[in-house]
Design a protein around this motif. Sequence first.
Motif, PDB file in Angstrom:
ATOM      1  N   SER A 146      -1.150  -5.040 -34.785  1.00  0.00           N
ATOM      2  CA  SER A 146      -0.630  -4.835 -36.121  1.00  0.00           C
ATOM      3  C   SER A 146      -1.729  -5.534 -37.083  1.00  0.00           C
ATOM      4  O   SER A 146      -2.226  -6.716 -36.917  1.00  0.00           O
ATOM      5  CB  SER A 146       0.604  -5.159 -36.443  1.00  0.00           C
ATOM      6  OG  SER A 146       0.812  -6.550 -36.367  1.00  0.00           O
ATOM      7  N   LEU A 147      -1.814  -5.164 -38.435  1.00  0.00           N
ATOM      8  CA  LEU A 147      -2.522  -5.858 -39.517  1.00  0.00           C
ATOM      9  C   LEU A 147      -1.759  -6.055 -40.524  1.00  0.00           C
ATOM     10  O   LEU A 147      -1.169  -4.970 -41.367  1.00  0.00           O
ATOM     11  CB  LEU A 147      -4.007  -4.864 -39.766  1.00  0.00           C
ATOM     12  CG  LEU A 147      -4.558  -5.367 -40.965  1.00  0.00           C
ATOM     13  CD1 LEU A 147      -5.288  -6.905 -40.644  1.00  0.00           C
ATOM     14  CD2 LEU A 147      -5.801  -4.545 -41.325  1.00  0.00           C
ATOM     15  N   GLN A 148      -1.311  -7.155 -41.039  1.00  0.00           N
ATOM     16  CA  GLN A 148      -0.264  -7.462 -42.098  1.00  0.00           C
ATOM     17  C   GLN A 148       0.893  -6.532 -42.153  1.00  0.00           C
ATOM     18  O   GLN A 148       1.146  -5.961 -43.146  1.00  0.00           O
ATOM     19  CB  GLN A 148      -0.951  -7.291 -43.622  1.00  0.00           C
ATOM     20  CG  GLN A 148      -2.047  -8.091 -43.629  1.00  0.00           C
ATOM     21  CD  GLN A 148      -2.939  -8.103 -44.929  1.00  0.00           C
ATOM     22  OE1 GLN A 148      -2.707  -7.317 -45.823  1.00  0.00           O
ATOM     23  NE2 GLN A 148      -3.737  -9.169 -45.388  1.00  0.00           N
ATOM     24  N   GLY A 149       1.528  -6.317 -40.991  1.00  0.00           N
ATOM     25  CA  GLY A 149       2.733  -5.612 -40.871  1.00  0.00           C
ATOM     26  C   GLY A 149       2.813  -4.144 -40.680  1.00  0.00           C
ATOM     27  O   GLY A 149       3.472  -3.313 -40.414  1.00  0.00           O
ATOM     28  N   THR A 150       1.527  -3.479 -40.765  1.00  0.00           N
ATOM     29  CA  THR A 150       1.015  -2.229 -40.481  1.00  0.00           C
ATOM     30  C   THR A 150       0.424  -1.986 -39.128  1.00  0.00           C
ATOM     31  O   THR A 150      -0.442  -2.602 -38.785  1.00  0.00           O
ATOM     32  CB  THR A 150      -0.143  -1.775 -41.480  1.00  0.00           C
ATOM     33  OG1 THR A 150       0.330  -1.953 -43.072  1.00  0.00           O
ATOM     34  CG2 THR A 150      -0.411  -0.346 -41.293  1.00  0.00           C
ATOM     35  N   VAL A 151       0.998  -1.249 -38.340  1.00  0.00           N
ATOM     36  CA  VAL A 151       0.697  -1.096 -36.920  1.00  0.00           C
ATOM     37  C   VAL A 151      -0.441  -0.339 -36.793  1.00  0.00           C
ATOM     38  O   VAL A 151      -0.493   0.647 -37.366  1.00  0.00           O
ATOM     39  CB  VAL A 151       1.844  -0.281 -36.205  1.00  0.00           C
ATOM     40  CG1 VAL A 151       1.263   0.162 -34.630  1.00  0.00           C
ATOM     41  CG2 VAL A 151       3.103  -0.912 -36.172  1.00  0.00           C
ATOM     42  N   LEU A 152      -1.605  -0.833 -36.115  1.00  0.00           N
ATOM     43  CA  LEU A 152      -2.883  -0.407 -35.999  1.00  0.00           C
ATOM     44  C   LEU A 152      -2.880   0.222 -34.751  1.00  0.00           C
ATOM     45  O   LEU A 152      -3.159   1.393 -34.680  1.00  0.00           O
ATOM     46  CB  LEU A 152      -4.044  -1.428 -36.178  1.00  0.00           C
ATOM     47  CG  LEU A 152      -4.164  -2.262 -37.178  1.00  0.00           C
ATOM     48  CD1 LEU A 152      -5.126  -3.340 -37.050  1.00  0.00           C
ATOM     49  CD2 LEU A 152      -4.498  -1.213 -38.278  1.00  0.00           C
ATOM     50  N   ILE A 153      -2.579  -0.347 -33.700  1.00  0.00           N
ATOM     51  CA  ILE A 153      -2.339   0.225 -32.259  1.00  0.00           C
ATOM     52  C   ILE A 153      -1.044   0.224 -31.745  1.00  0.00           C
ATOM     53  O   ILE A 153      -0.313  -0.944 -31.593  1.00  0.00           O
ATOM     54  CB  ILE A 153      -3.303  -0.351 -31.282  1.00  0.00           C
ATOM     55  CG1 ILE A 153      -4.724  -0.477 -31.957  1.00  0.00           C
ATOM     56  CG2 ILE A 153      -3.185   0.216 -29.770  1.00  0.00           C
ATOM     57  CD1 ILE A 153      -5.996  -1.232 -31.105  1.00  0.00           C
ATOM     58  N   PRO A 154      -0.221   1.393 -31.739  1.00  0.00           N
ATOM     59  CA  PRO A 154       1.017   1.131 -31.312  1.00  0.00           C
ATOM     60  C   PRO A 154       1.276   0.541 -29.751  1.00  0.00           C
ATOM     61  O   PRO A 154       0.344   0.549 -29.062  1.00  0.00           O
ATOM     62  CB  PRO A 154       1.614   2.573 -31.322  1.00  0.00           C
ATOM     63  CG  PRO A 154       0.374   3.792 -31.386  1.00  0.00           C
ATOM     64  CD  PRO A 154      -0.753   2.835 -31.875  1.00  0.00           C
TER      65      PRO A 154
END
Length: 180
Positions: A146-154
């Motif tokens: 994740s990047l700053q709370g946003t999931v990049l790769i689940p």
Amino acid sequence: IQNIEIITTPSARSEAQGDVGIINIVTKKHFGEGWSGMVNLIGSSVWTKGVDFVMSYQQGRSRWYLGGNASNRWRESDFEQNKTTVVRDTVTTSRSVGPRDGMVYLYTGKAGWQYDMPRTRYNIDFEAGYSGKKRSGDLDYSEEQSLQGTVLIPMQDFVSKDDYDNDETIWSLNLGAEHK
């Protein structure tokens, strides 16, 4: 016998598992003629086994010796690890679980000569051997990035077959002189 030592907490070298103690019998220095020797057998309930020996021949002030060591320490565990890695703003969270086993092994031989005078001792010793570690495991991994709370790769699941053998050849030559 000069002294008897009882060691109730062995060093990491012994890698004791469970309740263990070591009895060290220190003998007095002597110049007894002829052959002498010692053999030690090591074993445990977790498949650790080993043997070491030394044979020596004393003639006057001169002593020759020959010895060896062979040991295998077996390890078995249920491995579990939770790990978080942060690189700049990217957070990778992983979990690994599974059985692991391994062995640490050591095989050495040694030989030497010692000459004792009233206040001076000379010696030469040679030791050579082979040692290493083996490990294998079947681990289940899950990982998310994740990047700053946003999931990049689940969350992803994968399996790892862990198998390695790391070994080395050992040798040493020692020359010594001691004067009191």
